[in-house]
Design a protein around this motif. Sequence first.
Motif, PDB file in Angstrom:
ATOM      1  N   CYS A  45      63.521   6.824 -23.251  1.00 31.12           N
ATOM      2  CA  CYS A  45      64.696   6.826 -22.368  1.00 31.12           C
ATOM      3  C   CYS A  45      65.607   8.035 -22.564  1.00 31.12           C
ATOM      4  CB  CYS A  45      65.501   5.547 -22.570  1.00 31.12           C
ATOM      5  SG  CYS A  45      66.374   5.506 -24.140  1.00 31.12           S
ATOM      6  N   CYS A  66      65.253   1.928 -30.666  1.00 29.92           N
ATOM      7  CA  CYS A  66      66.201   2.678 -29.838  1.00 29.92           C
ATOM      8  C   CYS A  66      67.311   1.731 -29.365  1.00 29.92           C
ATOM      9  CB  CYS A  66      65.487   3.295 -28.636  1.00 29.92           C
ATOM     10  SG  CYS A  66      66.613   4.045 -27.450  1.00 29.92           S
ATOM     11  N   HIS A  71      67.456   8.759 -25.017  1.00 29.28           N
ATOM     12  CA  HIS A  71      68.681   8.497 -25.774  1.00 29.28           C
ATOM     13  C   HIS A  71      68.769   9.490 -26.927  1.00 29.28           C
ATOM     14  CE1 HIS A  71      71.784   6.419 -28.043  1.00 29.28           C
ATOM     15  NE2 HIS A  71      70.999   6.432 -29.093  1.00 29.28           N
ATOM     16  N   CYS A 119      65.006   9.834 -28.021  1.00 25.83           N
ATOM     17  CA  CYS A 119      64.048   8.777 -27.709  1.00 25.83           C
ATOM     18  C   CYS A 119      63.032   9.277 -26.686  1.00 25.83           C
ATOM     19  CB  CYS A 119      64.777   7.547 -27.171  1.00 25.83           C
ATOM     20  SG  CYS A 119      63.656   6.249 -26.633  1.00 25.83           S
ATOM     21  N   CYS A 155      67.092   1.505 -25.173  1.00 29.77           N
ATOM     22  CA  CYS A 155      65.997   0.874 -24.432  1.00 29.77           C
ATOM     23  C   CYS A 155      65.222  -0.145 -25.277  1.00 29.77           C
ATOM     24  CB  CYS A 155      65.047   1.936 -23.868  1.00 29.77           C
ATOM     25  SG  CYS A 155      64.062   2.777 -25.124  1.00 29.77           S
TER      26      CYS A 155
END
Length: 322
Positions: free
Chosen positions: A77, A55, A79, A74, A58
């Motif tokens: 986090c 990722c 994302h 993700c 993170c």
Amino acid sequence: MATTSFTKKSLGTETIEPAVTPPPSTGNATFAKKPKLSSSKSKKREIPEGLWTKCPKCSTMVFDKELDENLKVCTHCQHHFPIGSRERIASLVEPQIFQELDAEMTSVDVLNFTGVASYTSKLQEYQKSTGLKDAVITGLCKIGEHRVGLGVMDFSFLGGSMGSVVGEKLARLIETTTEKGLPLIIVSTSGGARMYEGMFSLMQMAKTCAALAYHGKARLPYISVLTYPTMAGVMASYASVGDLIIAEPGAMIGFAGPRVIKDTTQAELPPGFQTSEFLLDHGLIDAIVPRKEMKERLVEYLNFMTNGSTREDLAPVNQALG
Ligand SMILES: [Zn+2]
């Protein structure tokens, strides 16, 4: 000559019996090591490539299967990774209710563009690698109980650039929804106009917006969904004229890139400049909607923008939706 013949001999021995390599005088230790090395290599080969993705936000290694199941978000986090147009359509529409429009429309090299590679060869390369004909898929579908026109761009095809085909497919979609009295949703992701088509790509801005003006005149709702990244000519045309403009979290949205703006204005840009969050605070967009909630929220917005209205002129729309 002597060296060559030795090499040939040793190669020959390897072919016959790969686990045992030539000189018998080197001792058993070497023989013991070699098979071990080769067996560890074959174990490595058994692991499929691309099983994990790091990722960028993170730095967690996310299991690809987990990422796919989570709509490319993700799990640590939240994302939002880029997602292909077909995957996105599948995440939004009711199963097996997507009638694709102009599926075979492809770009032609009207300008005979020659750069590092010709435009024709670029198109062929991307069509082969992505399985797409161009950077947008359009069609009629059902989202919840609503029949809508849906256009979804794909960044993996030449950076989601807007050429004649992207503009024409979207304009036709918009005109179809106007004729049928349907709401419209366009999910954008684009680096901007397609430079290989020069002025022809810029003309798509006016064409799509003109079609949208008629859609708006018919008092039909248009929701623009901005995803990472929506820039330049696309942001400066159909992506920014939605009745409702929503964005995915952390999406980069703007016209010129931050470096160009910084060089031109000679000013320090504020932190988070050109992100969904910054633009929500400054009133350019109406809401930030995580990918996993997108379908549900679109249904809510469509409920509000169609059936929720008491205006009589929306009655034909409601009938069309039924
Ligand atoms: Zn993450």
